[in-house]
Write a protein that holds these residues in place. Structure first.
Motif, PDB file in Angstrom:
ATOM      1  N   VAL A  56       0.840  -1.202   0.000  1.00 18.45           N
ATOM      2  CA  VAL A  56       0.000   0.000   0.000  1.00 18.45           C
ATOM      3  C   VAL A  56       0.876   1.252   0.000  1.00 18.45           C
ATOM      4  N   ALA A  57       1.982   1.218   0.753  1.00 19.81           N
ATOM      5  CA  ALA A  57       2.897   2.352   0.799  1.00 19.81           C
ATOM      6  C   ALA A  57       3.559   2.586  -0.562  1.00 19.81           C
ATOM      7  N   LEU A  58       3.900   1.519  -1.279  1.00 15.70           N
ATOM      8  CA  LEU A  58       4.456   1.658  -2.627  1.00 15.70           C
ATOM      9  C   LEU A  58       3.471   2.382  -3.539  1.00 15.70           C
ATOM     10  N   TRP A  59       2.214   1.968  -3.467  1.00 16.12           N
ATOM     11  CA  TRP A  59       1.159   2.600  -4.266  1.00 16.12           C
ATOM     12  C   TRP A  59       1.066   4.094  -3.929  1.00 16.12           C
ATOM     13  N   ALA A  60       1.080   4.406  -2.652  1.00 19.74           N
ATOM     14  CA  ALA A  60       0.973   5.799  -2.228  1.00 19.74           C
ATOM     15  C   ALA A  60       2.209   6.604  -2.600  1.00 19.74           C
ATOM     16  N   ALA A  61       3.391   5.979  -2.542  1.00 25.22           N
ATOM     17  CA  ALA A  61       4.621   6.680  -2.908  1.00 25.22           C
ATOM     18  C   ALA A  61       4.581   7.116  -4.364  1.00 25.22           C
ATOM     19  N   MET A  62       4.059   6.262  -5.215  1.00 26.05           N
ATOM     20  CA  MET A  62       3.934   6.632  -6.634  1.00 26.05           C
ATOM     21  C   MET A  62       2.948   7.780  -6.803  1.00 26.05           C
ATOM     22  N   GLN A  63       1.878   7.756  -6.025  1.00 25.14           N
ATOM     23  CA  GLN A  63       0.924   8.863  -6.106  1.00 25.14           C
ATOM     24  C   GLN A  63       1.558  10.160  -5.609  1.00 25.14           C
ATOM     25  N   MET A  97      -0.957  -7.814 -13.243  1.00 28.66           N
ATOM     26  CA  MET A  97      -1.149  -8.434 -11.936  1.00 28.66           C
ATOM     27  C   MET A  97      -1.881  -9.769 -12.037  1.00 28.66           C
ATOM     28  N   ALA A  98      -2.704  -9.922 -13.070  1.00 28.77           N
ATOM     29  CA  ALA A  98      -3.423 -11.185 -13.245  1.00 28.77           C
ATOM     30  C   ALA A  98      -2.489 -12.353 -13.499  1.00 28.77           C
ATOM     31  N   VAL A  99      -1.321 -12.068 -14.061  1.00 29.21           N
ATOM     32  CA  VAL A  99      -0.388 -13.157 -14.380  1.00 29.21           C
ATOM     33  C   VAL A  99       0.818 -13.158 -13.446  1.00 29.21           C
ATOM     34  N   ALA A 100       0.796 -12.343 -12.389  1.00 28.82           N
ATOM     35  CA  ALA A 100       1.940 -12.224 -11.485  1.00 28.82           C
ATOM     36  C   ALA A 100       2.265 -13.562 -10.828  1.00 28.82           C
ATOM     37  N   PRO A 101       3.525 -14.050 -10.958  1.00 25.21           N
ATOM     38  CA  PRO A 101       3.886 -15.345 -10.372  1.00 25.21           C
ATOM     39  C   PRO A 101       4.433 -15.257  -8.952  1.00 25.21           C
ATOM     40  N   ASP A 102       4.764 -14.041  -8.484  1.00 24.58           N
ATOM     41  CA  ASP A 102       5.362 -13.929  -7.159  1.00 24.58           C
ATOM     42  C   ASP A 102       5.149 -12.524  -6.606  1.00 24.58           C
ATOM     43  N   LEU A 103       5.667 -12.273  -5.405  1.00 25.16           N
ATOM     44  CA  LEU A 103       5.484 -10.989  -4.737  1.00 25.16           C
ATOM     45  C   LEU A 103       6.120  -9.841  -5.505  1.00 25.16           C
ATOM     46  N   TRP A 104       7.233 -10.082  -6.190  1.00 27.19           N
ATOM     47  CA  TRP A 104       7.906  -9.011  -6.917  1.00 27.19           C
ATOM     48  C   TRP A 104       7.032  -8.489  -8.052  1.00 27.19           C
ATOM     49  N   TRP A 105       6.339  -9.390  -8.750  1.00 27.63           N
ATOM     50  CA  TRP A 105       5.430  -8.951  -9.802  1.00 27.63           C
ATOM     51  C   TRP A 105       4.250  -8.178  -9.219  1.00 27.63           C
ATOM     52  N   LEU A 106       3.738  -8.654  -8.099  1.00 33.37           N
ATOM     53  CA  LEU A 106       2.644  -7.927  -7.445  1.00 33.37           C
ATOM     54  C   LEU A 106       3.101  -6.527  -7.032  1.00 33.37           C
ATOM     55  N   ALA A 107       4.332  -6.425  -6.531  1.00 30.71           N
ATOM     56  CA  ALA A 107       4.868  -5.121  -6.142  1.00 30.71           C
ATOM     57  C   ALA A 107       4.954  -4.192  -7.348  1.00 30.71           C
ATOM     58  N   LEU A 108       5.425  -4.720  -8.487  1.00 32.65           N
ATOM     59  CA  LEU A 108       5.483  -3.909  -9.709  1.00 32.65           C
ATOM     60  C   LEU A 108       4.089  -3.439 -10.114  1.00 32.65           C
ATOM     61  N   GLY A 109       3.117  -4.335  -9.960  1.00 37.29           N
ATOM     62  CA  GLY A 109       1.743  -3.953 -10.283  1.00 37.29           C
ATOM     63  C   GLY A 109       1.230  -2.839  -9.406  1.00 37.29           C
ATOM     64  N   ARG A 110       1.557  -2.859  -8.121  1.00 32.38           N
ATOM     65  CA  ARG A 110       1.117  -1.788  -7.214  1.00 32.38           C
ATOM     66  C   ARG A 110       1.796  -0.463  -7.559  1.00 32.38           C
ATOM     67  N   ILE A 111       3.041  -0.532  -8.015  1.00 36.06           N
ATOM     68  CA  ILE A 111       3.737   0.689  -8.426  1.00 36.06           C
ATOM     69  C   ILE A 111       3.045   1.320  -9.629  1.00 36.06           C
ATOM     70  N   ILE A 112       2.752   0.498 -10.643  1.00 36.10           N
ATOM     71  CA  ILE A 112       2.094   1.023 -11.845  1.00 36.10           C
ATOM     72  C   ILE A 112       0.693   1.538 -11.503  1.00 36.10           C
ATOM     73  N   GLY A 114      -0.268   2.845  -8.710  1.00 34.48           N
ATOM     74  CA  GLY A 114      -0.122   4.132  -8.039  1.00 34.48           C
ATOM     75  C   GLY A 114       0.065   5.270  -9.025  1.00 34.48           C
ATOM     76  N   ILE A 115       0.814   5.007 -10.100  1.00 31.49           N
ATOM     77  CA  ILE A 115       1.035   6.032 -11.128  1.00 31.49           C
ATOM     78  C   ILE A 115      -0.255   6.325 -11.885  1.00 31.49           C
ATOM     79  N   THR A 116      -0.939   5.271 -12.342  1.00 31.12           N
ATOM     80  CA  THR A 116      -2.110   5.473 -13.192  1.00 31.12           C
ATOM     81  C   THR A 116      -3.297   6.067 -12.429  1.00 31.12           C
ATOM     82  N   THR A 117      -3.478   5.685 -11.168  1.00 30.86           N
ATOM     83  CA  THR A 117      -4.604   6.242 -10.410  1.00 30.86           C
ATOM     84  C   THR A 117      -4.329   7.652  -9.909  1.00 30.86           C
ATOM     85  N   SER A 118      -3.150   8.186 -10.176  1.00 36.50           N
ATOM     86  CA  SER A 118      -2.872   9.583  -9.844  1.00 36.50           C
ATOM     87  C   SER A 118      -3.750  10.534 -10.650  1.00 36.50           C
TER      88      SER A 118
END
Length: 415
Positions: A56-63, A97-112, A114-118
């Protein structure tokens, strides 16, 4: 304001409300399944608590970084292209995020994400463009109601789809964001007249530069602090609610989705129906303060509720804080010029994002401590009690700021 009148104005407002609802549906769909998916990858409830807070913090940091940039870009290039690009970007993110195989992919999805929902900053700026100052509290209430409508459908759909597959909600979210993009491509007119646009500047667009605007007026600075505390308290839900509901009450994805839908219904009623008449009778400032106090009572009740039924009952007073956001936004928009509305919304989003960075990390850590082996289950609600104290502080500051502003206005009128 740009001369968008008649059917074009109705189409513009309809798009803003429908697109806002669809975006929140897309976000709400994944809420019941993302924390359990994190727990699946993390391996334990305790570890999932702080990892979810980090996400959640990653998402907010991008915003925090991108909200003032996107707001300032919309001040230069117009609202329409910014909204459309952000919407299609969100669709692509959910596909990732639908195809994310691990936590790192999920983290990348939260970063993106955060940018798009800005682009929500631009949605509020768009509404300010086409609405006179005296109607903005109601207009922002309609946006809030659209968000709430999306929050009714999204978690319900996510809960149902999550019972089928934890990946299914992400695919549906991607499709809904794509629908919002195509709809806007067809019907959304530009709202910001060329002569009212402002040249992009990194001084205004960097997160700290955007915050300078909030110091331009004494009341604006006080309201910005209220905004920060409100968002800090609110992130207790994004950081720990889904995990807490499963731990404390044994609720499944379907139960969580249904309860979040109830929250959305109450918010929709408060922001879409109640806020307008209350503001007309009591004014923006009084309604804002009342909403903050009501929300503090509701969250404290949640943290103390020994049963799921009592937790659900706490939704009623908690819904009152839906009165605070549209009135807070309305008060702030009156204190800046039309050419600064995008910058203001970017600055507001930056404030919210700072809260969104600090709050999930804080509440995630508190929750992880509260569910450590050997501690009584009743201690797991301490995050909600802390959030209630924060919101109570926001209410007290809001009351002081409102009192001083009202006194200054009366003095100015007498002079």
């Amino acid at each position: 304001m740009l001369a968008i009148t008649g059917s074009r104005r109705k189409a513009a407002i309809a798009f803003i409300l429908v697109a806002a609802a669809l975006d929140i549906v897309a976000m709400g769909i994944v809420i019941p399944v993302l924390p359990p998916l994190i727990e699946e990858f993390a391996g334990s409830q305790e570890r999932a608590g702080w990892i979810n807070g980090v996400f959640v913090a990653l998402w907010a940091a991008m915003q925090f970084v991108f909200s003032p940039i996107i707001g300032s870009l919309s001040d230069q290039h117009g609202r329409r292209p910014v909204i459309l690009v952000s919407t299609i970007g969100l669709s692509l993110d959910y596909t990732l995020m639908a195809v994310a195989p691990d936590l790192w992919w999920l983290a990348l999805g939260r970063i993106i994400a955060g940018i798009t929902t800005s682009s929500f900053t631009t949605v509020f700026a768009y509404m300010a463009d086409i609405t006179p100052p005296e109607g903005r509290a109601r207009a922002y209430g309609l946006i809030g109601a659209a968000f709430s409508a999306g929050f009714v459908a999204g978690p319900l759909m996510g809960g149902v789809l999550g019972e089928i597959s934890p990946r299914a909600p992400f695919w549906v979210a991607a499709g809904l964001s794509l629908v919002a993009f195509l709809y806007g491509l067809l019907v959304l007119p530009e709202s910001l007249a060329p002569e009212k646009r402002m040249t992009f500047s990194w001084r205004r667009a960097n997160p700290l530069g955007a915050l300078v605007l909030l110091r331009s007026h004494a009341e604006l600075g006080g309201l910005a602090l209220v905004n920060f505390l409100l968002h800090f308290a609110h992130h207790v839900f994004s950081a720990v609610f889904v995990l807490y509901a499963g731990y404390r009450y044994g609720w499944s994805a379907w139960h969580v989705g249904t309860l979040l839908a109830l929250v959305g219904v109450l918010d929709m009623l408060v922001q879409g129906v109640v806020v307008g008449p209350l503001v007309k009778r009591f004014g923006d400032r009084a309604v804002m303060v009342f909403g903050l106090f009501g929300g503090a009572v509701g969250i404290a009740w949640m943290g103390l509720a020994p049963t799921g039924a009592l937790f659900v009952a706490a939704m009623l007073p908690n819904a009152l804080w839906g009165l605070a956001m549209p009135t807070l936004q309305s008060l702030m928009t009156r204190l800046v010029s039309e050419s600064e509305q995008g910058q203001l919304q970017g600055a507001n989003m930056s404030v919210a994002s700072i809260a969104g960075i600090a709050s999930p990390l804080f509440f995630g850590a508190v929750y992880s401590w509260s569910v450590a082996p050997g501690l009584p289950i009743g201690r797991s609600g301490v995050s909600f009690l802390i959030a209630a104290l924060v919101l109570l502080g926001a209410a007290l500051i809001g009351w002081v700021v409102a009192h001083r502003a009202g006194r200054a206005e009366r003095a100015g009128a007498a002079a």
